[in-house]
Write an enzyme that holds these catalytic residues in place. Structure first.
Site, PDB file in Angstrom:
ATOM      1  N   HIS A 120       6.639  -0.202  -2.104  1.00 14.73           N
ATOM      2  CA  HIS A 120       6.753  -1.490  -2.172  1.00 14.73           C
ATOM      3  C   HIS A 120       6.449  -2.135  -3.598  1.00 14.73           C
ATOM      4  O   HIS A 120       6.149  -3.120  -3.678  1.00 14.73           O
ATOM      5  CB  HIS A 120       5.826  -2.541  -1.051  1.00 14.73           C
ATOM      6  CG  HIS A 120       6.461  -2.177   0.441  1.00 14.73           C
ATOM      7  ND1 HIS A 120       5.634  -2.424   1.478  1.00 14.73           N
ATOM      8  CD2 HIS A 120       7.657  -1.624   0.872  1.00 14.73           C
ATOM      9  CE1 HIS A 120       6.621  -2.229   2.505  1.00 14.73           C
ATOM     10  NE2 HIS A 120       7.678  -1.589   2.055  1.00 14.73           N
ATOM     11  N   PRO A 214      -7.621   1.416  13.721  1.00 13.93           N
ATOM     12  CA  PRO A 214      -8.611   0.753  15.008  1.00 13.93           C
ATOM     13  C   PRO A 214      -7.959   0.374  16.164  1.00 13.93           C
ATOM     14  O   PRO A 214      -8.356  -0.064  17.259  1.00 13.93           O
ATOM     15  CB  PRO A 214      -9.552  -0.295  14.122  1.00 13.93           C
ATOM     16  CG  PRO A 214      -8.850  -0.379  12.885  1.00 13.93           C
ATOM     17  CD  PRO A 214      -7.680   0.572  12.924  1.00 13.93           C
TER      18      PRO A 214
HETATM   19  P1  OAD Z   1      -0.023  -4.828   8.499  1.00 13.15           P
HETATM   20  O1  OAD Z   1      -1.179  -6.171   8.084  1.00 13.15           O
HETATM   21  O2  OAD Z   1       0.918  -5.103   9.154  1.00 13.15           O
HETATM   22  O3  OAD Z   1      -0.894  -3.830   9.350  1.00 13.15           O
HETATM   23  C1  OAD Z   1      -2.357  -3.451   9.095  1.00 13.15           C
HETATM   24  C2  OAD Z   1      -2.842  -2.270  10.038  1.00 13.15           C
HETATM   25  O4  OAD Z   1      -3.952  -1.999   9.554  1.00 13.15           O
HETATM   26  C3  OAD Z   1      -2.978  -2.937  11.312  1.00 13.15           C
HETATM   27  O5  OAD Z   1      -2.261  -1.907  12.384  1.00 13.15           O
HETATM   28  C4  OAD Z   1      -4.457  -2.894  11.746  1.00 13.15           C
HETATM   29  O6  OAD Z   1      -4.882  -2.488  13.012  1.00 13.15           O
HETATM   30  C5  OAD Z   1      -4.713  -1.492  10.774  1.00 13.15           C
HETATM   31  N1  OAD Z   1      -6.277  -1.687  10.260  1.00 13.15           N
HETATM   32  C6  OAD Z   1      -7.119  -2.885  10.300  1.00 13.15           C
HETATM   33  N2  OAD Z   1      -8.127  -2.432   9.747  1.00 13.15           N
HETATM   34  C7  OAD Z   1      -8.113  -1.071   9.606  1.00 13.15           C
HETATM   35  C8  OAD Z   1      -9.113  -0.140   8.902  1.00 13.15           C
HETATM   36  N3  OAD Z   1     -10.281  -0.503   8.729  1.00 13.15           N
HETATM   37  N4  OAD Z   1      -8.676   1.233   8.641  1.00 13.15           N
HETATM   38  C9  OAD Z   1      -7.413   1.675   9.053  1.00 13.15           C
HETATM   39  N5  OAD Z   1      -6.598   0.590   9.627  1.00 13.15           N
HETATM   40  C10 OAD Z   1      -6.817  -0.653   9.932  1.00 13.15           C
HETATM   41  O7  OAD Z   1      -0.042  -4.052   6.907  1.00 13.15           O
HETATM   42  P2  OAD Z   1       1.340  -3.035   6.640  1.00 13.15           P
HETATM   43  O8  OAD Z   1       1.510  -2.328   7.968  1.00 13.15           O
HETATM   44  O9  OAD Z   1       0.884  -2.274   5.649  1.00 13.15           O
HETATM   45  O10 OAD Z   1       5.073  -5.634   2.387  1.00 13.15           O
HETATM   46  O11 OAD Z   1       2.284  -4.174   6.599  1.00 13.15           O
HETATM   47  C11 OAD Z   1       3.453  -3.729   5.618  1.00 13.15           C
HETATM   48  C12 OAD Z   1       4.306  -4.589   4.868  1.00 13.15           C
HETATM   49  O12 OAD Z   1       4.431  -5.754   5.268  1.00 13.15           O
HETATM   50  C13 OAD Z   1       3.278  -4.589   3.478  1.00 13.15           C
HETATM   51  O13 OAD Z   1       3.562  -3.615   2.657  1.00 13.15           O
HETATM   52  C14 OAD Z   1       3.681  -5.993   3.097  1.00 13.15           C
HETATM   53  C15 OAD Z   1       3.819  -6.896   4.367  1.00 13.15           C
HETATM   54  O14 OAD Z   1       4.499  -7.807   4.436  1.00 13.15           O
HETATM   55  C16 OAD Z   1       5.453  -6.289   1.348  1.00 13.15           C
HETATM   56  O15 OAD Z   1       4.633  -6.688   0.619  1.00 13.15           O
HETATM   57  C17 OAD Z   1       6.558  -5.785   0.889  1.00 13.15           C
END
Ligand code: OAD
Length: 256
Positions: A120, A214
């Site tokens: 991204h 988590p």
């Molecule tokens: P999300 O905010 O959708 O998901 C974050 C994930 O991290 C969730 O499943 C949480 O449960 C998990 N999480 C929370 N705390 C954590 C920890 N301490 N350790 C491990 N996991 C944890 O974020 P993404 O999946 O990265 O796109 O979102 C994908 C894309 O959506 C991003 O790259 C962004 C956004 O719109 C762009 O900016 C293009």
């Protein structure tokens, strides 16, 4: 009795090629908010249509520029956490490790990971809206986007909703997913494609899937092993077991 961390360590030690897919959760312990968590996620507070789309930018370039400028400033002040460092250490146990990230914070490379595919983009880079000309030395703290030498507005070099990923990055991520023996999915909700399709591709081609989060995600149903917890704790835990089993293999009294 083998714990789930022990199972993950054993699986990782048995394979040659690992692909890691990370999302916002891996940077949470560094102090960067995720996107979709209720209350604390960025998209709970801000509208992605306005702030993360080409038409949102053209409608109000200064607003979008200032929002990303604030994020750039914050990211420039944080450091990689123990989860990022554990992924660097994992490289020494496998022949090939491809780290595919959806994060734009650059923390994997800063920690020392060597083969990182930033699907991204990267928030520290700037390019122009019309022609993708890269721009350098753009200072923090500007209240509106400066202009490129071609006259176009400058914008952050991140992928917005409705935009295509870099074809070469996507091809590299797909090739790694197809050919790896194991995929480690960390800290992503698994809702944004094409990144979220990569684990299915890996699974189709026979890879084992380990997930660290988590909370359950949209990808948990295809995971062979789900490790529930923050990645800054779980990943160092796996690495310490992998290191332990290496030192146990040394015969007593062995010399260098
Ligand atoms: P999300 O905010 O959708 O998901 C974050 C994930 O991290 C969730 O499943 C949480 O449960 C998990 N999480 C929370 N705390 C954590 C920890 N301490 N350790 C491990 N996991 C944890 O974020 P993404 O999946 O990265 O796109 O979102 C994908 C894309 O959506 C991003 O790259 C962004 C956004 O719109 C762009 O900016 C293009």
């Amino acid at each position: 009795m083998t714990t789930d961390l022990g199972k993950a360590a054993a699986l990782l030690k048995a394979v040659q090629h690992v692909t890691v897919l990370t999302g916002a959760g891996v940077s949470k312990e560094s102090g960067i908010p995720t996107f979709r968590e209720a209350q604390t996620g960025l998209w709970a507070e801000y509208d992605p249509e306005k702030l993360a789309s080409p038409h949102g930018f053209l409608k109000d370039p200064a607003l979008v520029w200032r929002w990303y400028d604030g994020r750039r400033q914050k990211i420039s002040q944080v450091s990689p956490n123990q989860g990022h460092y554990a992924l660097v250490e994992l490289e020494k146990f496998v022949e090939r490790l491809t780290l595919v990230t959806q994060n734009v914070d650059g923390l994997h490379a800063l920690a020392g990971s060597t083969r990182v595919v930033e699907l991204h983009g990267n928030i520290s880079r700037v390019k122009c809206f019309d022609n993708n000309h890269p721009a350098t030395n753009v200072p923090l703290g500007l209240s509106e986007p400066p202009l490129c030498s071609c006259g176009s507005l400058l914008r952050p070099d991140v992928v917005w909703f409705g935009e295509a990923l870099s074809p070469s990055n996507l091809a590299e991520a797909m090739e790694a997913s197809r050919t790896s023996n194991l995929m480690l999915i960390i800290g992503t909700s698994g809702l944004v494609h094409p990144a979220a399709s990569l684990p299915y591709l890996a699974k189709q081609h026979g890879a084992k899937i380990i997930e660290v989060n988590p909370n359950e995600s949209a990808l948990t149903e295809i995971a062979d092993l789900f490790l529930k917890g923050p990645s800054a704790q779980i990943l160092p835990g796996i690495l310490s077991l992998m290191n332990e089993s290496v030192s146990k293999k040394q015969p007593k009294g062995a010399r260098e």
